[in-house]
Design a protein around this motif. Sequence first.
Motif, PDB file in Angstrom:
ATOM      1  N   TYR A   1       6.009  -0.703  -0.219  1.00 47.07           N
ATOM      2  CA  TYR A   1       5.573  -1.139  -2.202  1.00 47.07           C
ATOM      3  C   TYR A   1       4.614  -0.404  -1.997  1.00 47.07           C
ATOM      4  O   TYR A   1       3.091  -0.134  -1.311  1.00 47.07           O
ATOM      5  CB  TYR A   1       5.540  -2.702  -2.010  1.00 47.07           C
ATOM      6  N   SER A   2       3.962  -0.104  -3.291  1.00 45.63           N
ATOM      7  CA  SER A   2       2.867   0.733  -3.677  1.00 45.63           C
ATOM      8  C   SER A   2       2.202   0.123  -5.200  1.00 45.63           C
ATOM      9  O   SER A   2       1.019   1.351  -4.812  1.00 45.63           O
ATOM     10  CB  SER A   2       3.423   2.502  -3.848  1.00 45.63           C
TER      11      SER A   2
ATOM     12  N   SER B   1       0.052  -3.892  -6.616  1.00 44.67           N
ATOM     13  CA  SER B   1      -0.385  -4.791  -6.706  1.00 44.67           C
ATOM     14  C   SER B   1       0.180  -5.461  -7.133  1.00 44.67           C
ATOM     15  O   SER B   1       0.053  -7.198  -7.359  1.00 44.67           O
ATOM     16  CB  SER B   1      -1.640  -5.208  -5.819  1.00 44.67           C
TER      17      SER B   1
ATOM     18  N   GLU C   1       5.748  -7.289  -3.832  1.00 50.08           N
ATOM     19  CA  GLU C   1       5.816  -7.092  -2.118  1.00 50.08           C
ATOM     20  C   GLU C   1       6.972  -8.553  -2.431  1.00 50.08           C
ATOM     21  O   GLU C   1       7.568  -8.168  -1.343  1.00 50.08           O
ATOM     22  CB  GLU C   1       4.408  -7.559  -1.708  1.00 50.08           C
TER      23      GLU C   1
ATOM     24  N   LYS D   1       6.641  -1.302   4.516  1.00 53.21           N
ATOM     25  CA  LYS D   1       5.533  -1.249   4.231  1.00 53.21           C
ATOM     26  C   LYS D   1       4.798  -0.923   3.573  1.00 53.21           C
ATOM     27  O   LYS D   1       5.866  -1.006   2.428  1.00 53.21           O
ATOM     28  CB  LYS D   1       5.405   0.407   4.965  1.00 53.21           C
ATOM     29  N   SER D   2       3.532  -0.821   3.408  1.00 52.74           N
ATOM     30  CA  SER D   2       2.802  -0.681   2.223  1.00 52.74           C
ATOM     31  C   SER D   2       1.998   0.577   1.954  1.00 52.74           C
ATOM     32  O   SER D   2       1.531   1.262   3.242  1.00 52.74           O
ATOM     33  CB  SER D   2       1.632  -1.618   1.583  1.00 52.74           C
TER      34      SER D   2
END
Length: 590
Positions: A544-545, A547, A552, A568-569
């Motif tokens: 996820y890229s 916010s 998430e 992963k972020s």
Amino acid sequence: MSPEDKNFNGSSGREEEDYKKEENYHEYESYNDRDKDDKNPGDDFFNDDDFEFVDYDKKDHAGDGYRIKRIKERRKRKKLILSTILIMAVLTLVATGVVFGYRFIKNKYFSRGEISEEESITIPQLLQLEQDVNIVIAGARENLLEPEINSILFTNYNSSREELVSLHVPTKTLMEIPGFGLESVDKSVKYGGMDLMRLTLETGLGMGADHHILIDVYTAVNKLDGIEIKLDEPVVIKGSDNLEEELKQGVNLINGKTAVNFLLYFSGIRGDVPIENILKQRLIINSIVKEIAGENEEDLSSNLALIKNYIDTDLNDEELCKLIATFSEIEAEKNKSFALDVTSVDLEGSIFYVPDISQVSEIFAQEETVEEEETVTGETVSLAVLNGVGTPGLAASVSEILMNLKYDNGKDKYNIAKIGNADNSNTTEIIVNSGEAYVMAAAEDIKDVLKAGNISVREEVKAEPDIIIVLGHDYEYKPLEDEESEASDEAIKINVLNGEGTSKLAATVAGLISEHFNAQEKVLEVAETRDADNWDYTQTEIIYSTSRDGVEELARQIQEFLGAGVIKSSQDNAENVDITIILGSDYTRK
């Protein structure tokens, strides 16, 4: 006593004794002769004819003295010594030949050596391949005259997209070989060389091929002092002798024997190796191409000269240079590999494959995944923004929006030449003062941004600024915070990438995800499905890229739904999506 007597007596006692023996012998012979004459032959029970003296030679014994015997012995010794010297000389020559022969063979077949100016290959000025090409690439064990094929690729290069698509064909795939009937495709080279293999694949796959390349992998790799392959996990391979060889995770420097065994192990001939693993062969082929290309044009010239005798191709030197240089520079995500769909059959204890070519045309007609190029030329357009509504600051606010618009290279799309007021207007007007194509494209872009307006053109007039915008009551201005709030209510965007290699895997999984999560309401939107940068992902990644609220949490739910993968972020959001899913082999194995 006379001098002669003295000389005689001064001789060795041995010679005097020999002389007396010879004298006594002659007397004995004379006595026997007289005795024979006196006797009646019939008086003896035995006569001389009853005996055969095999080892006795009267003539030699009577005529050759001791001195003559010694002379003969000396001659024999001399001959023996000369023979020994001659044999030693021959052995020395043989040993020298073995040593220098070994060095010659080593230098010829196992050493790079120095490439003379006559042997070097001239590099063309332009190394980029400028046309599309279909080419058959095959790997052989050693002998190019009677090659044992261990890999077959049908490869297409698209020059406009700078993209390489390769189809891996199992060597034991059954195809109709023209003139020979149904056989495994590797037999076509034995029957008629690479020309017949090319024709066989053209007929069997329904695709035309322009050229062919056959590489003696064993010798070529050794000539290049080995090649490097990078593995995501340890691999144990077995060669033709069925001996195991373990390759570690990470970078492995391998020689010609290991390279051949690697290709053979993943060629589809072993029942204990999944046919999908044939895609691992590209590690060897790609590495050979990169090693030949080297770091510069000089490397390319010398390396190609070094192995050109171990390549059978209908390409000339210039064409081969262009092809290798171009293939070696292709980006990983544009170097795609697919496995031919096949069904295994057991014929007389051996594995063969029946091909399914229904997807072949689709594989080589890959849709472009690159974004469409801008329709404008990249020129900055001058604008005048006029307020025809009466709302204070409206023209300035719109000008700020337009000034922030840029091309991909960072260049400003618009330059605000004037901000002012205009007569009251119900409709937004976008007036074009130029007939240039890029100005017309800019007017369409502005209309899309404002979501309002009519475009009018003054073709007979070319004046400054290029475009005049008169804002009317049909334009609804939205502050920036409202746009951000609206964006937060949009569906979460995801990309699904195939990192495992199974045909249509990304599209299939994307459909399943959409069907599951959008059953009640639209929660997510699949922006794109395509292949990942490689097909060697052993673990699914859910990245996820942004916010944004719920992103998430959705990533976690997708992980549960897939039953595989890690979350992963990333701060890198070049794709402009919220979540990127890269499917690995852990998903297909479950």
